[in-house]
Scaffold this motif. Structure first.
Motif, PDB file in Angstrom:
ATOM      1  N   TRP A 308      32.771  43.863   3.588  1.00 23.42           N
ATOM      2  CA  TRP A 308      32.918  44.312   2.197  1.00 23.42           C
ATOM      3  C   TRP A 308      34.360  44.222   1.720  1.00 23.42           C
ATOM      4  O   TRP A 308      34.605  43.976   0.534  1.00 23.42           O
ATOM      5  CB  TRP A 308      32.401  45.750   2.043  1.00 23.42           C
ATOM      6  CG  TRP A 308      30.911  45.805   1.870  1.00 23.42           C
ATOM      7  CD1 TRP A 308      29.989  46.156   2.798  1.00 23.42           C
ATOM      8  CD2 TRP A 308      30.197  45.467   0.683  1.00 23.42           C
ATOM      9  NE1 TRP A 308      28.721  46.061   2.276  1.00 23.42           N
ATOM     10  CE2 TRP A 308      28.818  45.641   0.966  1.00 23.42           C
ATOM     11  CE3 TRP A 308      30.551  45.019  -0.575  1.00 23.42           C
ATOM     12  CZ2 TRP A 308      27.812  45.394   0.041  1.00 23.42           C
ATOM     13  CZ3 TRP A 308      29.568  44.775  -1.511  1.00 23.42           C
ATOM     14  CH2 TRP A 308      28.213  44.961  -1.207  1.00 23.42           C
ATOM     15  N   ASP A 309      35.300  44.414   2.626  1.00 15.14           N
ATOM     16  CA  ASP A 309      36.710  44.273   2.241  1.00 15.14           C
ATOM     17  C   ASP A 309      37.036  42.823   1.895  1.00 15.14           C
ATOM     18  O   ASP A 309      37.782  42.542   0.949  1.00 15.14           O
ATOM     19  CB  ASP A 309      37.624  44.766   3.369  1.00 15.14           C
ATOM     20  CG  ASP A 309      37.559  46.281   3.531  1.00 15.14           C
ATOM     21  OD1 ASP A 309      37.222  46.956   2.543  1.00 15.14           O
ATOM     22  OD2 ASP A 309      37.835  46.777   4.640  1.00 15.14           O
ATOM     23  N   ALA A 310      36.489  41.886   2.682  1.00 12.68           N
ATOM     24  CA  ALA A 310      36.667  40.465   2.358  1.00 12.68           C
ATOM     25  C   ALA A 310      36.066  40.134   1.003  1.00 12.68           C
ATOM     26  O   ALA A 310      36.648  39.392   0.203  1.00 12.68           O
ATOM     27  CB  ALA A 310      36.032  39.606   3.450  1.00 12.68           C
ATOM     28  N   PHE A 311      34.892  40.719   0.757  1.00 11.21           N
ATOM     29  CA  PHE A 311      34.238  40.520  -0.551  1.00 11.21           C
ATOM     30  C   PHE A 311      35.118  41.055  -1.687  1.00 11.21           C
ATOM     31  O   PHE A 311      35.287  40.399  -2.729  1.00 11.21           O
ATOM     32  CB  PHE A 311      32.877  41.230  -0.537  1.00 11.21           C
ATOM     33  CG  PHE A 311      32.272  41.448  -1.888  1.00 11.21           C
ATOM     34  CD1 PHE A 311      31.649  40.422  -2.566  1.00 11.21           C
ATOM     35  CD2 PHE A 311      32.339  42.693  -2.493  1.00 11.21           C
ATOM     36  CE1 PHE A 311      31.092  40.622  -3.826  1.00 11.21           C
ATOM     37  CE2 PHE A 311      31.792  42.913  -3.737  1.00 11.21           C
ATOM     38  CZ  PHE A 311      31.161  41.874  -4.412  1.00 11.21           C
ATOM     39  N   LEU A 312      35.712  42.239  -1.472  1.00  9.91           N
ATOM     40  CA  LEU A 312      36.532  42.852  -2.524  1.00  9.91           C
ATOM     41  C   LEU A 312      37.781  42.024  -2.826  1.00  9.91           C
ATOM     42  O   LEU A 312      38.239  41.980  -3.975  1.00  9.91           O
ATOM     43  CB  LEU A 312      36.929  44.273  -2.115  1.00  9.91           C
ATOM     44  CG  LEU A 312      35.800  45.307  -2.144  1.00  9.91           C
ATOM     45  CD1 LEU A 312      36.279  46.643  -1.590  1.00  9.91           C
ATOM     46  CD2 LEU A 312      35.292  45.482  -3.585  1.00  9.91           C
ATOM     47  N   ILE A 313      38.348  41.363  -1.814  1.00 13.19           N
ATOM     48  CA  ILE A 313      39.540  40.534  -2.052  1.00 13.19           C
ATOM     49  C   ILE A 313      39.241  39.450  -3.083  1.00 13.19           C
ATOM     50  O   ILE A 313      40.002  39.247  -4.042  1.00 13.19           O
ATOM     51  CB  ILE A 313      40.027  39.908  -0.716  1.00 13.19           C
ATOM     52  CG1 ILE A 313      40.643  40.988   0.182  1.00 13.19           C
ATOM     53  CG2 ILE A 313      41.048  38.800  -0.984  1.00 13.19           C
ATOM     54  CD1 ILE A 313      40.993  40.501   1.573  1.00 13.19           C
ATOM     55  N   PHE A 314      38.128  38.762  -2.887  1.00 11.37           N
ATOM     56  CA  PHE A 314      37.794  37.673  -3.816  1.00 11.37           C
ATOM     57  C   PHE A 314      37.238  38.203  -5.140  1.00 11.37           C
ATOM     58  O   PHE A 314      37.406  37.574  -6.178  1.00 11.37           O
ATOM     59  CB  PHE A 314      36.801  36.727  -3.144  1.00 11.37           C
ATOM     60  CG  PHE A 314      37.411  35.950  -2.018  1.00 11.37           C
ATOM     61  CD1 PHE A 314      38.172  34.826  -2.268  1.00 11.37           C
ATOM     62  CD2 PHE A 314      37.263  36.380  -0.693  1.00 11.37           C
ATOM     63  CE1 PHE A 314      38.749  34.117  -1.223  1.00 11.37           C
ATOM     64  CE2 PHE A 314      37.842  35.677   0.344  1.00 11.37           C
ATOM     65  CZ  PHE A 314      38.594  34.543   0.089  1.00 11.37           C
TER      66      PHE A 314
END
Length: 848
Positions: A308-314
């Motif tokens: 989810w953190d990777a998702f939030l970056i983009f």
């Protein structure tokens, strides 16, 4: 690999923003290009919203000048003495006007034309002014036998102030040029130019005869608003019973607002189509962008970053760039709004004062942010599914069967809901909103299906013996990370939209140019009295003009339907309010077809039942059917009839058609006038014949259909320009999406070009491969759009316009070719930057 036994630590939000910023530095120009595809859609919507806000403000501010009075009472028949006495007791100041169509004859030039006559008395307008040159003429023309003539007529007949014009049996001196009247638009002035004369001279012109269609208006000014409300409340029911309509400033304001609300809705929907095209570009571009980031995301996952953190970056990247694009689009739309009044000036009854609409800007920014994120989410959600194993066995992970993602399904439903909700806000009708969304969805689906079939056929049917360059060009259409699907949809939808607008314009023009055939009438004479019929016929024959259609016309009103009168049937007021122009005949014409009941062409005995025939659409509007009893008031005489049949009438045929037709043997002795249709061979004969008719028969009006067709053509051209102005946003957006798609896949093409260059391919060969790919991509996408537009145009022609549809060959081919050429040029030019560098340099740049 991270140790799952370690306590989980939450990543600070600031770190996510920092990572999003760092990752975007190398790709910032690409991200801006991705989202730039929605800039024009936002710009179009903000421009329309700003125009709507400013127009409504100006309508509210200029409402009294638009109306010219506090209260307008209108009737299509002369007021009775009792009604006249009642009208004279109203208001603190009064004015009266009689409006009708009549011929005017310019004595100096010898020209004549049908115009809208306004016979006026009193100080109207009470608010605003009639603008004339010289300015004093607006008041001075009342004092003598003078007239105010519209400036378009003055230019057409080379007339000057002081010249004479003949109106009926009188001559009037032109006191001034009419520049603008209350509520008049540029289009209205060119289609129906106005001439003002004093009302006291109307009876002496001899123009008001049997069957003359006169609109009577009474204008009132009230010093006290409470007195106006009390007068309306007291007299409204009495006036409506006498067939008089009441119009106030509030009514006119609401009516004008409704008229332009439809225009604003149309303009907003065209801007929304451009925005949807941009959304296709956003979704596809983000998908390719994420595919290229798979290894970087997998590496971060290996270092312990949560999915989810990777998702939030983009998501942060897309949200920020979407916000920037929305601000740019809103700023551009605010500037574009100043062009819309210039484009629409001929249609506007008020003067527009353009200013910044912060509400429209706020809507645009919010809409741009929401739509960029919403349409990027399906690709962004895939980031959650990227496993750390992608870093070491990417091929296996990519080929693994995908699990169904319920969250992605929710996002797709939100997209559909968003389109329906936005459409509803424009149309204010759920059924229309759902129909519009369904049409857009079907178009997208068909284009996607066409693209899929195309890639499948190219892959399966491409012969192995084909030249290598051709095989490589075709193979690019279905290679990994190709943009065939998105480009087919965006280019195809843009082409379909533009072509449909062009075809519909052609259908409308073809419907009004039927008189261009050698066997079609192009001139109509009406208001011919029975005593003048033989003389007018002889005059036409003296000019060697054919009598193509000659019919009697009787004016009447409906008194009862199945025993119910106007006051007793509150649900069917329309049936009793308006005058009806009917005729009698013993056979059906070529434009009529019986659809129900039995046709009766003649009544032989005085006591026979009179079976009439109604146009089926008119019958539906007055809620009448076969065997219903209808009583007509024919110039004071009540005439009972029975609906014997219903007809389908082809109103597009150039001949006199009627909603109500009586059999012969009933109305021959009723007060009537006649209509004659003929065909003049050229403009010189037309001018001479019209001039002779006006001099000998002042009450007869002549419609030159050739002039009408030219005016309609001019009107349609202006409407077409407005439509094309907004459609241009869709076309340019499609082009931006095309550029974005090409640059999005630039890295993939870079590797292919390096491989081909390393294997010995020349620059020319690579350009040929790219040209072949883009040629067939443009060819198939434009073909798909053209097929859609032809299908839509055929449906509109058959079911909405009741006309035949045949696309013009040369313009269609030119439009088709221009789309294909644009795709090829854009694609080839985007490849030149790669070809101008040696392979080693490109490999080093990639490695760095």
């Amino acid at each position: 690999m991270p140790d799952n036994n370690l306590p989980k630590q939450r990543v600070p939000i600031s770190w996510l923003f920092k990572m999003a910023w760092r990752d975007s530095r190398k790709n910032r120009s690409r991200l801006l290009l991705f989202i730039s595809s929605i800039v024009l859609g936002i710009a179009a919507l903000v421009a329309v919203y700003s125009f709507k806000d400013n127009l409504q403000n100006d309508i509210d501010r200029q409402a009294k000048e638009l109306t010219g009075a506090d209260l307008i009472v209108e009737s299509r028949k002369a007021a009775t003495k009792e009604t006249q006495r009642m009208l004279e007791t109203m208001g603190n100041d009064r004015a009266a006007e009689s409006t009708f169509a009549s011929m005017v004859y310019f004595v100096k030039s010898g020209g004549s034309r049908l115009v809208q006559m306004k016979a006026l008395e009193g100080n109207y307008p009470f608010y605003g002014s009639i603008e004339t040159t010289p300015a004093s003429a607006a008041k001075s023309f009342f004092t003598a036998q003078d007239a105010l003539v519209d400036k378009t007529l003055m230019l057409q007949f080379n007339a000057e102030t002081g010249d004479s014009i003949s109106i009926g049996d009188l001559r009037f001196k032109i006191a001034g040029v009419l520049d603008k009247a209350p509520g008049q638009t540029g289009i209205a002035a060119s289609v129906a130019p106005i001439i003002y004369i004093p009302l006291k001279y109307l009876s002496k012109t001899g123009l008001i005869k049997t069957g003359s269609r006169v609109n009577y208006k009474y204008y009132y000014k009230f010093n006290n608003a409470a007195e106006l409300d009390a007068t309306i409340k007291k007299l409204q029911s009495k006036l409506e019973k006498e067939g008089l309509d009441i119009d106030t400033v509030a009514d006119r304001k609401a009516q004008t607002g409704r008229s332009f609300r439809d225009l604003n809705r149309f303009l907003a929907l065209t801007g929304f189509i451009a925005l949807l095209l941009g959304c296709v570009g956003v979704g596809s571009a983000i998908h390719v962008y994420i595919q290229e980031k798979l290894s970087a995301i997998a590496t971060l996952r290996c270092m312990g970053l949560k999915a989810w953190d990777a998702f939030l970056i983009f998501l942060i990247q897309v949200s920020f760039i979407g916000l920037v694009a929305a601000i740019i689009g809103s700023t551009l739309g605010t500037l574009i709004q100043f062009l819309i009044p210039i484009v629409l000036k001929d249609f506007l009854p008020v003067e527009i004062t353009m200013q910044i609409s912060w509400g429209a800007i706020g809507q645009g920014i919010l809409l741009g942010l929401v739509i960029s994120v919403l349409f990027a989410l399906p690709s962004l959600l895939a980031v959650r599914k990227i496993s750390p194993l992608n870093a070491i066995r990417a091929i296996f992970e990519q080929n693994a069967p995908a699990k169904r993602d319920l969250l992605k399904l929710v996002v797709y439903l939100l997209m559909i809901g968003f389109v329906i909700a936005f459409s509803y806000l424009q149309m204010n009708n759920w059924m229309q909103a759902i129909a519009f969304t369904t049409a857009i969805f079907v178009a997208f689906l068909l284009l996607m299906l066409f693209s899929g079939v195309l890639m499948f056929l190219v892959k399966k049917l491409m012969p192995a013996s084909l030249n290598y360059l051709w095989r490589q060009g075709f193979a690019n259409l279905y290679r990994p990370n190709n943009q065939t699907l998105m480009l087919t949809v965006s280019i195809g939808l843009s082409t379909a939209f533009i072509c449909t607008l062009y075809f519909v314009q052609g259908i409308l023009i073809s419907r009004v140019t039927l008189s261009s055939g050698s066997n079609q009438p192009n001139m109509v004479l009406f208001d011919i009295q029975t005593s003048q019929r033989a003389a007018v016929t002889d005059l036409a024959k003296s000019f060697s003009l054919p009598l193509m259609n000659q019919v009697p016309v009787i004016t009447m009103r409906i008194e009862e339907i199945n025993g119910k009168k106007a006051g007793a049937d509150s649900t069917n007021k329309r049936a009793f309010r308006n005058e009806i122009r009917a005729t009698y005949q013993d056979t059906l014409t070529a434009a009529e077809k019986l659809v129900e009941g039995k046709w009766t062409g003649r009544v032989t005995a005085p006591n026979d039942v009179i079976y009439i025939s109604l146009d089926q659409n008119f019958a539906r509007s007055i809620k009448a059917k076969v065997n219903d009893k209808v009583v007509f008031n024919v110039q004071g005489m009540l005439l009972p009839t029975v609906v014997g049949s219903l007809r389908e009438v082809n109103w597009s045929r150039m001949q006199t058609n009627f909603r109500v037709v009586f059999p012969s043997g009933v109305l021959e002795q009723a007060p009537q006038f006649h209509v004659l249709m003929t065909r003049v061979p050229n403009s010189e004969t037309s001018a001479k014949f019209q001039g002779t008719v006006v001099r000998k028969f002042a009450n007869i009006s002549v419609i030159d259909l050739g002039l009408v067709l030219r005016l309609l053509d001019e009107l349609l051209s202006k409407i077409s320009f407005v439509i094309q102005f907004m459609a241009g946003f869709s076309m340019i957006t499609g082009w931006i999406v095309l550029i974005s798609a090409i640059l999005t896949s630039k890295n993939q093409r870079l590797k292919e070009s390096i491989l081909l260059r390393t294997m010995g391919a020349s620059k020319k060969q690579i350009l040929v491969i790219n040209a072949i790919e883009y040629f067939f991509l443009g060819l198939f996408a434009a073909s798909a759009g053209l097929i859609l537009s032809m299908s839509a145009s055929w449906g509109l022609a058959k079911f909405s316009f009741d006309a035949s549809f045949m696309p013009p060959v040369l313009p269609t081919l030119m439009l088709f070719g221009s789309v294909v050429l644009l795709v090829v040029i854009t694609g080839v030019l985007s490849s030149r930057s790669i070809l101008n560098k040696p392979p080693l340099q490109i490999l080093r740049n990639e490695a760095s």
